[in-house]
Design a protein around this motif. Sequence first.
Motif: not given
Length: 340
Positions: A249-252, A301-306
């Motif tokens: 859900d959140w940025s780094d 502001t989040g993202r899925e990540r590798t």
Amino acid sequence: MNAADSPTPAITMLRLLGGYQISQALFVAARAGLADQLLDGPIPLAELATATGLRPGPLARIVHALAGEGVFALDAGTGLVRLGPLGRTLASGLPESVRNIALMWMDSHYRAFGELWGTAETGRPAAEIAFGEPLFDWIGQDPARVRAFSAAMTDFARAIRHHSLDAVELDGARTVVDVGGADGTVLAVLAERYPHLRGTVFDLPHVVTAAPEVLRAHGVDDRITTAGGDFFVEVPPADSYLACFILHDWSDEKAGLILGNIHRAADATDARLILVETVLDEGAAPEVASLLDLTMLGVLTGRERTRPEWRDLLAASGFRLDRIRTTPGPMCVIEATRVP
């Protein structure tokens, strides 16, 4: 199907462009409880309309459109409506149900995605543009929205995270904090599996109020407690931590704050951290991770990540990535260890 029967690229694109119509039709079906009415077998369209308070004409057209998606089946000769292969997913309370997700997304995500152009131009989440404030702030202002969100997350836990919870191993854990544990469903299920386990469901005060009832229903309220707070400020102490679908859900930067608070609160030097998240381009359903990444772009502001991005995010907050376990579903179980 031979090449001559295949749809042209333009027809295929028209179907994609019409996706918003299908999602709205699914919302109507979910809100009206059509699938609930059909669980005991097919009924005449006119009777279905009466039972749900909808007009027969519009209802027939909605059912016909969703029949093409496998949700319902409509017999033109008899007027009988029955569930299709996907129909039970819109019924209430079933293990495969995503009805609450359909209801919540249409209230929040659908409206937000009308502002996706603004996100592409400015980088601000579309939800923030649509509602004038961050999504979770907007949800938190209305108790009905909070309940709808918690119900949707429960559906999500059943439908999307089900296989991943089977892959969570807590044999060596004594105390576990479920960070962002919402109504406690996840930790309740795990506590049933591990009778020795003690733990805490931790979430915002107005969210975690739903957890005691769930814990009692699972018979684990003597071992699992609840605590309200802000995981950007602090989390309770434990020797193991669980975070299911939270960090995406959140940025780094924000995710790093959560991980840093876990690192500081842990009462074991080598505390375990278990994340249930997607990993881009990995797992049984990578297309789901890609769609969820688009969702994060639009509403938060989040993202899925590798895999490398998860490793770097964890390392920056003092955790060593041990392994990533894929599951039969779209989620992965990410295991890490606290580094002193």
